[in-house]
Design an enzyme around this catalytic site. Structure first.
Site, PDB file in Angstrom:
ATOM      1  N   GLU B  58       0.932  -1.368  -0.060  1.00 23.72           N
ATOM      2  CA  GLU B  58       0.002  -0.012   0.041  1.00 23.72           C
ATOM      3  C   GLU B  58       0.884   1.113  -0.072  1.00 23.72           C
ATOM      4  OE1 GLU B  58      -0.798  -2.564   1.837  1.00 23.72           O
ATOM      5  OE2 GLU B  58      -2.732  -3.468   1.466  1.00 23.72           O
ATOM      6  N   HIS B 125     -11.426  -4.624   9.228  1.00 26.00           N
ATOM      7  CA  HIS B 125     -12.226  -4.605   7.712  1.00 26.00           C
ATOM      8  C   HIS B 125     -13.596  -3.770   8.057  1.00 26.00           C
ATOM      9  CE1 HIS B 125      -9.601  -8.113   7.209  1.00 26.00           C
ATOM     10  NE2 HIS B 125      -9.885  -8.019   5.922  1.00 26.00           N
TER      11      HIS B 125
END
Ligand SMILES: Cc1ncc(C[n+]2csc(CCOP(=O)(O)OP(=O)(O)O)c2C)c(N)n1
Ligand SMILES: Cc1ncc(C[n+]2csc(CCOP(=O)(O)OP(=O)(O)O)c2C)c(N)n1
Ligand SMILES: [Mg+2]
Ligand SMILES: [Mg+2]
Lengths: 314, 322, 314, 322
Positions: B58, B125
């Protein structure tokens, strides 16, 4: 190299005289590596993301001396307008990205610039390059970036200037491999090793790495062995560097080596080099003098917004 | 035929790829696979070479997008989940966000963050990270709550010259449908009165807009209360004109968000209203956020962790009876 | 291995029957690697930080089956009390850290546990271990962690289960080196390679790596070649995995290989294995049944605070 | 002999190493070199093997500290600058902060963040990151403003069973001196009335406490105004009792901080006061933060970017004359 050294020693005295606020970071002892890279790249076509010890590379790449003095001295006419300082300058639209402080992060930025060239169909003959230190190889950002470069098979040269220390930290607290060059294979990039104090060797090895990248041989990593001949910044005396290291081959001053190589090899005579010195000293003086007489940024004139698309309150 | 929220995101990207050669997509599993939520389904085939799978990196994903944006392209980066943007945090707030101020060169990139909670998704999440990015100068942060906004605001985000954090709510992906996408012409930076009212204002954004409307419906039935719901649409910039005008009408404010309670959008909204529109308030303002723990996994805990129509109604009743 | 497979296939059917909310991630095809590691470690002394495909390793390390079913089924009596689910469980005080989702982050956590043992003078004979996938090797966190492990010269085993895909992404979009094993040298750690479908090989190679670490030979990295025999999670059919791969050596089911190896090698007879199967199936049923009848967490009983030292409003 | 703020930090660490075998220090250049700011000077020699140089790996530094804390140790991690904690952001907010909630096992680690601006330090060596960490559940965030607090709060931070983000202000390091360290017995979570007053309350923390006192002195001279200055000391937990009691006395609130203006401590303070103590306010509350750009390098820009006694006085005059 010589120009950069003279410029930097001026910066150092300005810092010591209290004329520069913030830090001054020098590339003393690393000019052969940095200049070899800068000189192998083509301004206007290639991309060069320098780090803190790359004055010589910047100069060789064609960064104007005024960009340097204006940024260090906080002139509002500099490329950073006083908003950022010292080595954090750049001209991204001219292939010279402006580094942030966080180490390792230039690798993926250059990768992105190259990916863009590819998507725009303007990749032919282009090389991207960046320099990092031994310490920066420990960052996750360096790893993610270099791995991405390898996956995309970009024409990129990554120079690791292993100057044996990251600030005060010796390499045995930074990595445990025998040689950082051992990492190249793990990324699937070509690896080259060079004595960073030897200008001719640097020019040859780094020049070849750039040529290989340019010709489509994929990413290249060059590990240069050398020693920082200054403190980490000019606030630091580097007293943690053992004298044995300084006295050994790594402690050679690449500028002296280069001078000898030039005279001995017949590339330049001693008086020619002296002439350069005078010429460059004048140039440095002029660039410093000009930046010093230029206005500092004025908070009242400053546009205090960080977004381009909204000039109002966020 | 109807369009879901995630369809709208996909269709916007399709249009962008079709109309603007500067646009490309980068993210994990977004090419052949079409993305973890299928937000890029079929786009790799339709636009060869412009929808690229990234490694699980990322930090480098954003670094690379910054580089591409410097060179004039308009990358859209999909984070697989907003929560993983924590790895890219440095490149977002220090590399992308500072670039225009430092160099004068804009970095027009869009980061798509699949945000917010769904049952069973757990602490990693489910996060809503808009407040983090809004805190840093140099970023635009948008939070579409409707199918049409999901579409238009993504087009608008890519058109902006600044880095935009586009927070798309995972709960809305398939649950939220519209007969078609319609354009109501609101630009980024303008809030919308989703439901007009006169007794109290709920300022919400993203999925919480729908919970607010549900609560408003209940209170309408319950006591004839007319609750006005303001959808911020973007949390940075914050459209204080619309918010203050609403509070001026109702005199009462509840700021509602799904993020953690310390700081965040509700704190910013309440404090701005109090600083700028103190005299408009007929009652102390209220805030409702999720609880100050990680987002729990178990659906029962999850449902009690975030605001619901029930808890919103409780707050609104306090406000209305003050 | 067998136990884990039976447990996991039960989890899969529970998921498909809508009895498990969130994701179900299986280690099907990776049991030989994972179990070999778990079995080489000593519960109560060693540290094992499993990742998403390590049911077999957990079972072999001695994690109770109830910990698994309770966490998957959201029983409040499980180690995570319903606050976290599925593979995010652990018992950190018993050497079994509970993973967060962010890949690569277990490496430094285990490193820290080992550093603590060293500082406490309780390092003798201890091994720390973790597993990651091919995809996780691209994370900065993995890099920073492994480099730190190497610098500290910790008795740690890092298994890279290279199952050819990270979710849908094939390895050629994840790395460009020939073999991830090539990375070991770059970190200065010992490297081992193994066919992850071959139980006897795994047990030997991984067992040796653990022994080496235990005996003071420093960090060990094992790269296992294999294939995931399930989807990424049970929501995914894995249709992106080409049939040629499935049909090849990597596609062998390590459990079938192991069964053959056990019977052929005379370690266990076919009927003995059948007996185990029945026994384990009963055990799985019991663990599922128990967890299913246990209470879910009750929001009213839940202590809604994330800090230990302050139970009030922050 | 006097003690500086940075001496206090060093001395606290010395005491901790001496008294508590569970404590060790980890950070870049902190052993022989004594740290970039000399906050660990001499400690490596005095406590062999317990002051360790780390590689430039902020993510792994925190991961390792979490592991060590799980095993019962009490690591103190020095970030070289707060700004570099952006690299460790994920390990801090997701690994350290969630651990106790998820597993019931506490992770008593302390992260020292050399924070805040100094002239010439620029965008990446000047940040104030308290609001980011306070937003996430599971962390305690402290911001000592005095020499004695720097000392005692570091001892207290290490004694806590939770991860503590200890924000130490670089501007105070050598500028702030005290004749000696004295203990006033305030625990983490309690604010302090630094300067009593009755006409208005300034709620501040870290270096801004001193700027607030300066502004208060001026207004005293100027018009005899008595400004009360509250030093929050910790921004999470926030001591609302002390803040509300002060606002009850003065009826007027200015929330002051050096961080970026969107969100942050000032938003949280103003919104909590308005929600919980609306009736106490005789005038709209005000906020003063730094500007919404990266922290500029040039000392002239820097001085105009952050609040100063001048700009604080301007806000206070607005408040007093409302
Ligand atoms: C991510 C990050 N952490 C810490 C720092 C602080 N820092 C600046 S330079 C430096 C040492 C860098 O060493 P090296 O990479 O070897 O380069 P050298 O200075 O030796 O040229 C450190 C620790 C930083 N800039 N970025
Ligand atoms: C930092 C981070 N980014 C993205 C994800 C989402 N994610 C979860 S598993 C996965 C694939 C992992 O692949 P690999 O490491 O090869 O393990 P495998 O699933 O193949 O066993 C991804 C991308 C994540 N968990 N962490
Ligand atoms: Mg170095
Ligand atoms: Mg994999």
């Amino acid at each position: 190299m010589l120009k950069a050294r003279l410029l930097e020693s001026k910066l150092s005295s300005l810092y010591k005289a209290g004329k520069i606020v913030g830090g001054v970071y020098l590339g003393k002892g690393q000019e052969a590596v940095s200049a070899s890279l800068g000189a192998s790249l083509v301004r206007g076509r290639d991309i060069f993301a320098p780090l803190i010890r790359d004055q010589a590379g910047r100069t060789a790449f064609g960064e104007s001396m005024l960009d340097c003095t204006r940024t260090y001295l906080g002139s509002v006419l500099g490329p950073m307008k006083g908003r950022d300082g010292n080595i954090h300058r750049g001209r991204p639209l001219e292939g010279l990205p402006a580094m942030i402080s966080h180490l390792g992060t230039t690798v993926s930025v250059v990768a992105g610039m190259l990916v863009a060239r590819r998507l725009k169909g303007e990749m032919a003959g282009v090389v991207g390059a960046t320099c990092v230190g031994d310490g920066a190889t420990s960052t996750g950002s360096f790893h993610e970036g270099l791995n991405m470069v390898a996956i995309e098979n970009l024409p990129m040269v990554v120079i690791v200037a292993n100057n044996q220390f990251a600030y005060s930290t010796p390499t045995d607290r930074q990595y445990a491999c025998e040689d950082l060059l051992d990492r190249a294979k793990g990324y699937g990039v070509a690896g080259h090793s060079v004595d960073g104090t030897d200008m001719l060797a640097c020019s040859k090895v780094i020049g070849r790495a750039v040529t290989l990248a340019r010709e489509g041989a994929g990413p290249q990593m060059v590990v240069a062995r050398l020693l920082r001949l200054s403190g980490h910044g000019e606030h630091d005396d580097g007293s943690y560097v053992p004298n044995t290291l300084r006295a050994g081959n790594l402690g050679r001053d690449c500028l002296e080596v280069a001078t000898a190589q030039m005279t001995e090899g017949g590339y330049a005579g001693a008086d020619e080099i002296e002439r350069w010195k005078t010429e460059f000293t004048d140039e440095v003086q002029a660039a410093v003098a000009q930046a010093q007489q230029e206005p500092a940024p004025d908070p009242w004139d400053e546009e205090w917004f960080a977004c381009k698309s909204t000039t109002g309150r966020l | 035929m109807s369009v879901t929220y995630v369809d709208a995101i996909r269709d916007a990207q399709e249009k962008l790829l079709r109309d603007d050669p500067r646009v490309f997509l980068y993210g994990q599993d977004i090419s052949q696979f079409g993305g973890a939520f299928k937000a890029t389904k079929g786009l790799a085939e339709a636009f060869p070479g412009r929808v690229l799978d990234s490694p699980i990196s990322e930090d480098a994903m954003i670094g690379m997008a910054v580089g591409a944006a410097i060179e004039g392209l308009r990358p859209i980066v999909e984070m697989q989940f907003a929560d993983f943007s924590s790895i890219a945090f440095n490149q977002i707030v220090n590399q992308a966000a500072t670039h225009f101020y430092r160099t004068g060169v804009p970095v027009p990139l869009t980061v798509r963050l699949p945000s917010g909670g769904t049952p069973g998704s757990g602490p990693f999440h489910s996060q809503s990270m808009e407040a983090l990015y809004a805190h840093y100068p140099g970023l635009i942060v948008v939070t579409p709550a409707t199918v049409s906004d999901a579409y238009h605001m993504l087009l608008d985000a890519v058109a902006l010259d600044d880095p935009v954090i586009y927070c798309e709510h995972k709960f809305l992906y398939r649950w939220l449908k519209a007969p078609r996408i319609n354009g109501d012409g609101l630009p980024i930076g303008k809030a919308r009165i989703t439901r007009p009212g006169k007794h109290a204002t709920v300022v919400a954004y993203s999925a919480m807009v729908h919970e607010a409307v549900r609560a408003a419906d209940r209170l309408k039935e319950e006591g004839g209360w007319e609750i006005e719901v303001v959808d911020l649409r973007s949390v940075k910039p914050l459209d204080m004109d619309t918010v203050l005008a609403s509070v001026a009408r109702t005199g009462r404010l509840l700021a509602l968000g799904e993020a953690f309670p310390w700081g965040g959008v509700t704190a910013e909204v309440v404090s701005r209203v109090c600083v700028e529109g103190f005299h408009l308030l007929d009652a102390p303002p209220l805030r409702l956020n999720s609880r100050d723990t990680p987002v729990p996994y178990h659906p029962k805990l999850w449902a009690a962790h975030r605001p619901t129509p029930e808890t919103i109604c409780i707050e609104l009743r306090k406000l209305l009876t003050f």
